[in-house]
Scaffold this motif. Structure first.
Motif, short mmCIF file in Angstrom:
data_model
loop_
_atom_site.label_atom_id
_atom_site.label_comp_id
_atom_site.label_asym_id
_atom_site.label_seq_id
_atom_site.Cartn_x
_atom_site.Cartn_y
_atom_site.Cartn_z
N GLY A 175 0.81 -1.22 0.00
CA GLY A 175 0.00 0.00 0.00
C GLY A 175 0.83 1.26 0.00
N PHE A 176 2.11 1.13 0.36
CA PHE A 176 3.02 2.28 0.30
C PHE A 176 3.73 2.22 -1.05
N ALA A 177 3.11 2.82 -2.04
CA ALA A 177 3.64 2.83 -3.40
C ALA A 177 3.71 4.27 -3.87
N THR A 178 4.80 4.65 -4.49
CA THR A 178 4.99 6.05 -4.84
C THR A 178 5.62 6.21 -6.22
N LEU A 179 5.22 7.27 -6.89
CA LEU A 179 5.87 7.68 -8.14
C LEU A 179 6.98 8.68 -7.87
N ALA A 180 7.08 9.13 -6.63
CA ALA A 180 8.12 10.09 -6.23
C ALA A 180 9.36 9.30 -5.83
N GLY A 181 10.32 9.21 -6.73
CA GLY A 181 11.50 8.40 -6.47
C GLY A 181 12.28 8.84 -5.25
N ASP A 182 12.26 10.14 -4.93
CA ASP A 182 13.01 10.60 -3.77
C ASP A 182 12.39 10.12 -2.47
N VAL A 183 11.08 9.85 -2.47
CA VAL A 183 10.43 9.28 -1.29
C VAL A 183 10.96 7.87 -1.06
N ALA A 184 11.03 7.07 -2.12
CA ALA A 184 11.55 5.71 -2.00
C ALA A 184 13.01 5.72 -1.54
N GLU A 185 13.81 6.65 -2.08
CA GLU A 185 15.22 6.73 -1.70
C GLU A 185 15.39 7.07 -0.22
N ALA A 186 14.45 7.84 0.32
CA ALA A 186 14.56 8.29 1.71
C ALA A 186 14.09 7.23 2.70
N GLU A 187 13.34 6.24 2.24
CA GLU A 187 12.79 5.23 3.12
C GLU A 187 13.65 3.96 3.08
N TRP A 254 6.75 17.33 -2.29
CA TRP A 254 5.93 18.14 -3.19
C TRP A 254 6.77 19.22 -3.87
N LYS A 255 6.40 19.52 -5.11
CA LYS A 255 7.00 20.64 -5.83
C LYS A 255 6.20 21.92 -5.57
N ARG A 256 4.90 21.76 -5.38
CA ARG A 256 4.00 22.87 -5.05
C ARG A 256 3.05 22.40 -3.96
N ASP A 257 2.56 23.33 -3.17
CA ASP A 257 1.68 22.97 -2.06
C ASP A 257 0.23 23.26 -2.46
N PRO A 258 -0.58 22.22 -2.71
CA PRO A 258 -1.97 22.46 -3.11
C PRO A 258 -2.80 23.18 -2.06
N ARG A 259 -2.39 23.09 -0.81
CA ARG A 259 -3.14 23.78 0.24
C ARG A 259 -3.16 25.28 0.00
N GLU A 260 -2.07 25.83 -0.51
CA GLU A 260 -2.01 27.28 -0.75
C GLU A 260 -2.99 27.69 -1.85
N THR A 261 -3.04 26.90 -2.91
CA THR A 261 -3.96 27.21 -4.01
C THR A 261 -5.40 27.07 -3.56
N LEU A 262 -5.71 26.00 -2.84
CA LEU A 262 -7.09 25.79 -2.40
C LEU A 262 -7.55 26.87 -1.44
N THR A 263 -6.73 27.22 -0.47
CA THR A 263 -7.16 28.26 0.48
C THR A 263 -7.26 29.62 -0.18
N ALA A 264 -6.45 29.86 -1.19
CA ALA A 264 -6.54 31.14 -1.92
C ALA A 264 -7.82 31.23 -2.74
#
Length: 287
Positions: A175-187, A254-264
């Motif tokens: 269930g821990f599957a990622t397309l973010a290679g840097d996440v896998a490298e860090a774990e 993340w490259k961008r934070d969706p929380r900022e866009t949504l709250t704006a």
């Protein structure tokens, strides 16, 4: 497909009862009390002795569990209830009969089946073929449940553009599957690489005939921004989901934070858990 125990998606639910010893062993591992190194070794031993599958009911829902290779399955078997209790409480009031629930990163269905049991119509999006097979079995096992809203599964990864990417899957937790290679490298741990198809969320929802989701849950281990941001930029504001539940524990990737866009654009944070944030569209009087 990642290596693991063969998936039984054909025998009837109930064919694999969970014995008391298996439950007790996984409950012991789940209960803590071990130092990290010893916990990992003990967990590995229990995974070899009691890998599953086991057929279990939790919260009136049926699951075929493979605890040796999936964190959510371990939690269900050990605790005899659904995981993500705090998150389910946050989204529960929006999951009325007929509501549209989009589950990006559906795993084995703990969110999707919870939503469908509330009468919601669910689109479950899962990138891993093996995990999608388990999800499909769990859906079929629950379709006779009274008031079950139904679940449609789409086997695809979701990202910025159509193409193919590497999906990194943890050998001990599919269930821990990622397309973010840097996440896998860090774990730490053993990782398996799969080549998977990727599509923008707008295309996936368009094919499914979904204009606006009432609740959208995104849990893709550090790729949440690349799922949501292109969709927000490509879709009219009126099609943005009423409620977004988004995992944040890998937000460093993340490259961008969706929380900022949504709250704006009129969303407000209405709840947070250790791993997730809930944002609600306050410009929509229907909420």
């Amino acid at each position: 497909m990642p290596k693991g125990r063969p998936i039984d998606a054909t025998s009837p639910f109930g064919s694999h009862p969970a014995g008391g010893l298996a439950r007790a062993a996984w409950k012991l591992i789940d209960g803590g009390g071990f130092r990290a190194t010893l916990r990992r070794k003990a967990g590995g031993l229990v995974a070899r002795l009691f890998p599953g599958p086991y057929d279990v009911e939790a919260g009136s829902l049926k699951f075929r569990l493979y605890p040796g290779e999936n964190y959510d399955d371990r939690k269900i078997l050990a605790r005899a209830r659904l995981p993500e209790q705090a998150e389910h409480a946050l989204i529960g009031k929006w999951l009325r009969p007929g509501a549209v629930f989009v589950d990006v990163g559906a795993n084995v269905g703990t969110y999707a089946l919870f939503a469908a049991s509330r009468g919601a119509r669910v689109l479950a999006i899962e990138a891993s073929e093996a995990t999608a097979a388990k999800l499909g079995f769990n859906i079929a096992a629950n379709e006779a449940l009274e008031g079950f809203g139904g679940v449609k599964v789409m086997l695809t990864a979701v990202g910025e553009e159509e193409g193919r990417l590497t999906l990194w899957t943890s050998a001990r937790n599919w269930g821990f599957a990622t397309l973010a290679g840097d996440v896998a490298e860090a774990e730490a741990g053993e990782w398996q690489a799969q080549d998977v198809s990727v599509r923008p969320l707008a295309d996936v929802l368009g094919e499914a005939g979904i204009g606006r989701a009432d609740v959208m849950k995104i849990d893709v281990e550090g790729f949440e921004d690349r799922v949501l941001m292109p969709y927000l930029e490509a879709s009219p504001r009126s099609d943005w989901p009423r409620v977004v539940l988004m995992e944040t524990n890998c937000s460093a990737a993340w490259k961008r934070d969706p929380r900022e866009t949504l709250t704006a654009h009129g969303y407000a944070v209405e709840g947070e858990t250790e791993d997730n944030v809930l944002l609600v569209d306050r410009t929509d009087h229907a909420t």
